[in-house]
Scaffold this motif. Structure first.
Motif, PDB file in Angstrom:
ATOM      1  N   HIS A 108       0.906  -1.236  -0.080  1.00 60.71           N
ATOM      2  CA  HIS A 108       0.071  -0.040   0.057  1.00 60.71           C
ATOM      3  C   HIS A 108       0.897   1.330   0.113  1.00 60.71           C
ATOM      4  O   HIS A 108       1.558   1.482   0.848  1.00 60.71           O
ATOM      5  N   ASN A 109       0.843   2.006  -1.060  1.00 63.11           N
ATOM      6  CA  ASN A 109       1.694   3.289  -1.165  1.00 63.11           C
ATOM      7  C   ASN A 109       1.117   4.287  -0.873  1.00 63.11           C
ATOM      8  O   ASN A 109      -0.186   4.800  -1.344  1.00 63.11           O
ATOM      9  N   ASN A 110       1.489   4.986   0.047  1.00 61.86           N
ATOM     10  CA  ASN A 110       0.891   6.413   0.809  1.00 61.86           C
ATOM     11  C   ASN A 110       1.986   7.349   0.513  1.00 61.86           C
ATOM     12  O   ASN A 110       1.726   8.420   1.142  1.00 61.86           O
ATOM     13  N   PRO A 116       7.052   4.429  -6.735  1.00 65.80           N
ATOM     14  CA  PRO A 116       6.248   3.315  -6.534  1.00 65.80           C
ATOM     15  C   PRO A 116       5.077   3.189  -7.463  1.00 65.80           C
ATOM     16  O   PRO A 116       4.655   1.983  -7.675  1.00 65.80           O
ATOM     17  N   VAL A 117       4.382   4.257  -8.079  1.00 65.41           N
ATOM     18  CA  VAL A 117       3.596   4.132  -9.195  1.00 65.41           C
ATOM     19  C   VAL A 117       4.321   3.665 -10.395  1.00 65.41           C
ATOM     20  O   VAL A 117       3.490   2.841 -11.088  1.00 65.41           O
ATOM     21  N   ALA A 120       5.080  -0.186  -9.958  1.00 65.24           N
ATOM     22  CA  ALA A 120       4.198  -1.162  -9.800  1.00 65.24           C
ATOM     23  C   ALA A 120       3.926  -2.380 -10.468  1.00 65.24           C
ATOM     24  O   ALA A 120       3.647  -3.438 -10.131  1.00 65.24           O
ATOM     25  N   THR A 129      -2.410   2.231  -4.612  1.00 64.72           N
ATOM     26  CA  THR A 129      -1.761   3.772  -4.239  1.00 64.72           C
ATOM     27  C   THR A 129      -2.863   4.672  -3.984  1.00 64.72           C
ATOM     28  O   THR A 129      -3.867   4.755  -4.722  1.00 64.72           O
ATOM     29  N   PHE A 153      -5.988   2.168  -7.333  1.00 59.63           N
ATOM     30  CA  PHE A 153      -6.013   3.413  -6.869  1.00 59.63           C
ATOM     31  C   PHE A 153      -7.113   3.700  -5.841  1.00 59.63           C
ATOM     32  O   PHE A 153      -8.268   3.560  -6.227  1.00 59.63           O
TER      33      PHE A 153
END
Length: 357
Positions: A108-110, A116-117, A120, A129, A153
Motif C-alpha cells: 500500500h503506497n501512501n 512506487p507508481v 508497480a 496507491t 488507486f
C-alpha cells in the motif's frame, strides 16, 4: 476480515512518521499502520529515519551522496535532497522487484513519490496507491509509464477522485479517518483554534484576520516549515488575543481543540481532504471555514459553516452561528463518517478483493 495479511506500507521519506506529526499525511500513515497492526496484520512500514519504531519500521535507504566539484558545477545538477529521495525509493522498488513483491500479500503506497507508481507493474504482489494530492506532473507521468496498466488507486475524497478522473477514472473513494477513541470530546469554550502546518496554502493569516474581526481570541498550533512566512505574516500579528501555542503532541493538541468554541479552517488551495476538520469534529468542536476542496464532504450544517474563499468578513460573520452548534452532533458526525475504524474496514475489504483477484 478473517485473514491476517502481510502488508507493506510505503510512506513519505521527507518526514518521520511519528509525533508530533509534520502534517496530515504523516498522521494518516501512522494511524493506519497502528490500526492494521492492532487488527492482527503483520505490517512493515517503509518510512524516513526517526519514525516510530513501534510501527515495524524499515527505514528507507536515503543515501546522502558526496558530489565532486565537477558535478556541482553541472547546470543540470538536481537538488541533492530530491536526488537522495529518488534513490531511496528506487532502492526500495528494485528490492521489491527482485522477488516480485514477496513476502507481502499487498503493498500500500501512501507516498507522494512517482517511483512506487511507475514501478508497480513490475511486481506480482498487488499494489494500492492512495491519491492524497491533486494531479502533479510527476505522478501523472508515472501513471502513464506502462500503457494498459490500470493499477489499483484510491482517493481520499470525491473531490480528489474527480480531479484525477481524466487519467484514473476508477479510483475508489476511501475517506481518511481519525482515531475517535483518542480524539475525544472536550468541554468547549469561547476561544477559537486553528491548527495545522503554518504555511501560506493553509491560510493561518486569514484566520487571524477573521478572529480579529469577530473580536474573539485565537490559538494557533502546528509546525512552521516555512519560517520566512511565519516570521513575515504570523509573528507580527501575535498578541492582542492571538497566540501561537507551538508544535504540539497529539494529546496536547486534542486538549487544545477540545477547549475551543470553534475551529477555523482557512485553506487557500483545494484541500484534497482536510484531516484537521475531522479531528476537530471528533473533539466535538464545530468548524467554520472556506468552501474549498473536500471540506464540504466532511461538514454538514449541523456541525459547521462554510463561506466563499477568501472572504474573511464572511468567515468572521459565520463564526457566531458556528459557536451555537451542538457539540454532540459534531462528535456524532466524526464517529459515523470520519472514523479510523471505518476507513480501515474499507482498506481491508479492498485488500481482500485484490488478493481474491
Amino acid at each position: 476480515m478473517s485473514a491476517r495479511l502481510k502488508i507493506a506500507l510505503i510512506a513519505s521519506a521527507r518526514h518521520p512518521i511519528r509525533e508530533p506529526f509534520a502534517g496530515g499525511l504523516e498522521a494518516h500513515t501512522w494511524s493506519l499502520a497502528r490500526e492494521l497492526g492492532e487488527r492482527g496484520h503483520h505490517v512493515t512500514l517503509f518510512a524516513g529515519a526517526g519514525s516510530d519504531p513501534a510501527l515495524g519500521v524499515h527505514e528507507l535507504p536515503v543515501h546522502r551522496a558526496v558530489f565532486s566539484d565537477a558535478a556541482r558545477a553541472d547546470l543540470s545538477m538536481t537538488d541533492p535532497s530530491s536526488l537522495a529521495e529518488h534513490h531511496a525509493y528506487l532502492r526500495l522498488m528494485v528490492d521489491l522487484c527482485q522477488d516480485g513483491g514477496s513476502p507481502y500479500d499487498v503493498i500500500h503506497n501512501n507516498s507522494l513519490h512517482y517511483l512506487p507508481v511507475a514501478m508497480a507493474p513490475a511486481l506480482r504482489t498487488p499494489v494500492v496507491t492512495t491519491l492524497h494530492t491533486p494531479p502533479t506532473p510527476w505522478l501523472e507521468s508515472a501513471v502513464q509509464t506502462s500503457p494498459g496498466y490500470r493499477g489499483n488507486f484510491t482517493a481520499v475524497s470525491d473531490h480528489t477522485a474527480r480531479a484525477w478522473a481524466p487519467l484514473i477514472p476508477s479510483a475508489r473513494v476511501i475517506h481518511n479517518g481519525v482515531d475517535t477513541r483518542h480524539w475525544r470530546p472536550g468541554p468547549g469554550g469561547t476561544d477559537l483554534v486553528w491548527f495545522g502546518r503554518l504555511v501560506p496554502e493553509k491560510g493561518p493569516h486569514l484566520a487571524i484576520e477573521a478572529a480579529r474581526e469577530a473580536g474573539l481570541p485565537l490559538r494557533l498550533a502546528g509546525p512552521t516549515p516555512d519560517r520566512a512566512y511565519f516570521d513575515r505574516r504570523i509573528a507580527p500579528r501575535l498578541g492582542d488575543g492571538v497566540s501561537y501555542e507551538g508544535h504540539l503532541t497529539r494529546d496536547e493538541l486534542i486538549a487544545l481543540v477540545g477547549r475551543a468554541g470553534a475551529a477555523l479552517a482557512t485553506p487557500c488551495w483545494d484541500e484534497p481532504y482536510g484531516l484537521v476538520v475531522a479531528e476537530a469534529l471528533a473533539c466535538g468542536t464545530p468548524v467554520c471555514g472556506f468552501d474549498r476542496g473536500a471540506l464540504r464532504e466532511i461538514l454538514t450544517p449541523e456541525c459547521g459553516r462554510l463561506v466563499p474563499w477568501p472572504d474573511t468578513s464572511a468567515l468572521a460573520e459565520a463564526i457566531g452561528e458556528t459557536l451555537t452548534l451542538d457539540r454532540a452532533a459534531c462528535r456524532e458526525r466524526a464517529v459515523r463518517h470520519c472514523s479510523l475504524e471505518a476507513m480501515t474496514d474499507r482498506y481491508e475489504l479492498l485488500y481482500e478483493e485484490l488478493m481474491a483477484a
